[in-house]
Design a protein around this motif. Structure first.
Motif, PDB file in Angstrom:
ATOM      1  N   GLY A   5       0.814  -1.205   0.000  1.00  0.00           N
ATOM      2  CA  GLY A   5       0.000   0.000   0.000  1.00  0.00           C
ATOM      3  C   GLY A   5       0.850   1.258   0.000  1.00  0.00           C
ATOM      4  O   GLY A   5       2.069   1.231   0.204  1.00  0.00           O
ATOM      5  N   PHE A   6       0.176   2.366  -0.222  1.00  0.00           N
ATOM      6  CA  PHE A   6       0.810   3.679  -0.309  1.00  0.00           C
ATOM      7  C   PHE A   6       1.327   4.138   1.049  1.00  0.00           C
ATOM      8  O   PHE A   6       0.806   3.776   2.105  1.00  0.00           O
ATOM      9  CB  PHE A   6      -0.237   4.664  -0.830  1.00  0.00           C
ATOM     10  N   ALA A   7       2.363   4.983   1.025  1.00  0.00           N
ATOM     11  CA  ALA A   7       2.837   5.665   2.230  1.00  0.00           C
ATOM     12  C   ALA A   7       3.312   7.057   1.835  1.00  0.00           C
ATOM     13  O   ALA A   7       3.809   7.266   0.715  1.00  0.00           O
ATOM     14  CB  ALA A   7       3.968   4.896   2.901  1.00  0.00           C
ATOM     15  N   LEU A   8       3.155   8.008   2.743  1.00  0.00           N
ATOM     16  CA  LEU A   8       3.582   9.388   2.515  1.00  0.00           C
ATOM     17  C   LEU A   8       4.319   9.893   3.733  1.00  0.00           C
ATOM     18  O   LEU A   8       3.835   9.774   4.866  1.00  0.00           O
ATOM     19  CB  LEU A   8       2.371  10.291   2.238  1.00  0.00           C
ATOM     20  N   LEU A   9       5.492  10.456   3.493  1.00  0.00           N
ATOM     21  CA  LEU A   9       6.261  11.093   4.551  1.00  0.00           C
ATOM     22  C   LEU A   9       6.245  12.596   4.301  1.00  0.00           C
ATOM     23  O   LEU A   9       6.632  13.055   3.234  1.00  0.00           O
ATOM     24  CB  LEU A   9       7.693  10.547   4.556  1.00  0.00           C
ATOM     25  N   SER A  10       5.774  13.341   5.297  1.00  0.00           N
ATOM     26  CA  SER A  10       5.742  14.789   5.205  1.00  0.00           C
ATOM     27  C   SER A  10       6.308  15.357   6.496  1.00  0.00           C
ATOM     28  O   SER A  10       6.715  14.619   7.395  1.00  0.00           O
ATOM     29  CB  SER A  10       4.305  15.267   4.968  1.00  0.00           C
ATOM     30  N   THR A  11       6.335  16.678   6.587  1.00  0.00           N
ATOM     31  CA  THR A  11       6.874  17.329   7.773  1.00  0.00           C
ATOM     32  C   THR A  11       5.911  18.395   8.264  1.00  0.00           C
ATOM     33  O   THR A  11       5.135  18.940   7.490  1.00  0.00           O
ATOM     34  CB  THR A  11       8.259  17.937   7.488  1.00  0.00           C
ATOM     35  N   ARG A  12       5.947  18.666   9.537  1.00  0.00           N
ATOM     36  CA  ARG A  12       5.136  19.723  10.126  1.00  0.00           C
ATOM     37  C   ARG A  12       6.038  20.827  10.678  1.00  0.00           C
ATOM     38  O   ARG A  12       5.765  22.009  10.539  1.00  0.00           O
ATOM     39  CB  ARG A  12       4.273  19.127  11.245  1.00  0.00           C
ATOM     40  N   ARG A  48       4.587  14.423   9.934  1.00  0.00           N
ATOM     41  CA  ARG A  48       3.278  13.907   9.542  1.00  0.00           C
ATOM     42  C   ARG A  48       3.503  12.753   8.570  1.00  0.00           C
ATOM     43  O   ARG A  48       4.198  12.907   7.565  1.00  0.00           O
ATOM     44  CB  ARG A  48       2.472  15.009   8.856  1.00  0.00           C
ATOM     45  N   LEU A  49       2.920  11.589   8.870  1.00  0.00           N
ATOM     46  CA  LEU A  49       3.070  10.423   8.014  1.00  0.00           C
ATOM     47  C   LEU A  49       1.715   9.765   7.793  1.00  0.00           C
ATOM     48  O   LEU A  49       0.822   9.839   8.654  1.00  0.00           O
ATOM     49  CB  LEU A  49       4.047   9.401   8.624  1.00  0.00           C
TER      50      LEU A  49
END
Length: 395
Positions: free
Chosen positions: A211-218, A224-225
């Protein structure tokens, strides 16, 4: 004793991105407006949502004098990383689009800035109202009725009404002759907030067989993941250990890149859907933002589409008050929908490209991987993705 009716030029229902940006744009044009919001200020500013701002949205905030905190606290990325088959591929948006960047600045922080500036300008913004009613929309004297948080009934006469009260609001229901288009995706996102330093300097969009995964930042301390999950999954099904296991597997690379863990302090599951209302005006009522359209978050278009609606509506209103011409307002729906459908297409493309579908055949799976391989090895394909991601020019 009843309160005498009040008057403004534009009555705005909703203090989300579209409503607040519209009020600021109208204020700059010398047009008076009043914002009515059913939620409290704390609820508006406390609704946690991610935010990727298109370049023109960033430029607009700067132009309106609203970008000071964004410049100080936002994260400015040259591009994004696509990850699949264990390998990372950087798309340099600045290079592909002539200098445009990705700005990560959460939506609730944008709203805080807009609310504070609206109140500092002396603009009317009423929180906690209830029983909002829309009346006489096909006349040149529409009006809003509502009850204040103190229980006082009010009547607000307007020249125009902007319905920006979200997907569950009343405004869209007042648009006669509308057709609604919708699409439900067979998956959702489990989102988490984590106390940890960044694991990467920009966003990572990963397609994996699990499945999909997203790594972001706050912020430098908060990340934020997201991981793909079922649209109706219960957060209780995802203890911290399971979440970290899935993130490590879906984000892993053949070169040994590692994900930094931390304390998870927020979890939530959101479903994913697309929605478009094909008519955004009725008489003196105009709808915008989530009242008119919804996109899945994969394309990072939601807030930006709402702001575009506000820009188009403010242009039509400005032309009307300066010249008496209504052609800009008459074309409002047509103008907005051109951009909306392009954003829906891009959001659908990114979503289907990066997620695994339970109903997807082995053939379709291979097509998605071929598409990804094409994007990261063709400058033309990468440019098309980059142009859509950083924001197409406003009409």
């Amino acid at each position: 004793m009843s309160t005498p009716p009040r008057r403004t030029q534009v009555g705005i229902i909703g203090a989300g991105p579209a409503g607040l940006f519209l009020a600021h744009l109208l204020h700059r044009q010398g047009i008076k407006s009043v914002i009515l919001e059913t939620r409290t200020r704390e609820e508006v500013e406390g609704t946690i949502r991610a935010g990727v701002l298109e370049q023109w949205t960033v430029d607009l905030m700067q132009d309106l004098g609203l970008g000071e905190r964004m410049r100080r606290e936002g994260h400015f990325h040259r591009g994004i990383t696509l990850r699949f088959a264990g390998e990372s591929h950087h798309l340099d948006f600045e290079d592909l689009t002539g200098g445009k960047r990705v700005t990560v600045y959460p939506q609730h922080e944008v709203l805080k800035d807009l609310v504070a500036a609206r109140l500092a300008d002396g603009g009317e913004l009423h929180f906690g109202v209830r029983d909002v009613g829309l009346h006489d929309l096909t006349t040149d004297r529409p009006r809003l009725t509502y009850t204040t948080r103190d229980g006082e009934p009010q009547v607000l006469h307007c020249d125009f009404i902007a319905g920006v009260d979200g997907s569950q609001g009343l405004s869209r229901q007042s648009i006669e002759g509308r057709t609604e288009y919708g699409h439900l995706y067979p998956f959702g996102w489990l989102g988490i907030l984590v106390e940890a330093p960044p694991s990467h300097h920009e966003l990572i969009y990963a397609r994996h067989e699990r499945g999909f995964a997203l790594l972001s930042t706050r912020s430098p301390e908060i990340q934020r993941l997201y991981i793909q999950c079922g649209p109706t999954d219960d957060v209780a099904e995802y203890p911290d250990e399971r979440i970290w296991s899935e993130l490590h597997r879906r984000l892993e690379t053949v070169d040994g890149w590692t994900l930094t863990e931390g304390r998870i302090f927020q979890k939530g599951v959101i479903g994913m859907r697309s929605f478009v209302c094909d008519r955004m005006q009725h008489g003196r009522l105009f709808i915008a933002g989530d009242a008119a359209h919804i996109v899945p978050p994969t394309g990072a278009k939601g807030l930006n589409l709402a702001v575009a609606d506000a820009v188009y509506l403010s242009r039509g209103l400005d032309c009307f008050y300066r010249t008496g011409r209504q052609d800009g307002l008459d074309r409002y729906t047509e103008t907005c929908l051109r951009r909306i459908w392009k954003a829906e297409r891009f959001s659908w493309y990114m979503t289907t490209l990066l997620h695994t579908n339970p109903a997807e055949s082995p053939f379709e799976h291979r097509i998605r991987l071929a598409d990804l391989d094409y994007v990261v090895h063709s400058r033309a394909a990468a440019t098309a993705l980059a142009e859509n991601y950083v924001g197409l020019p406003l009409d």
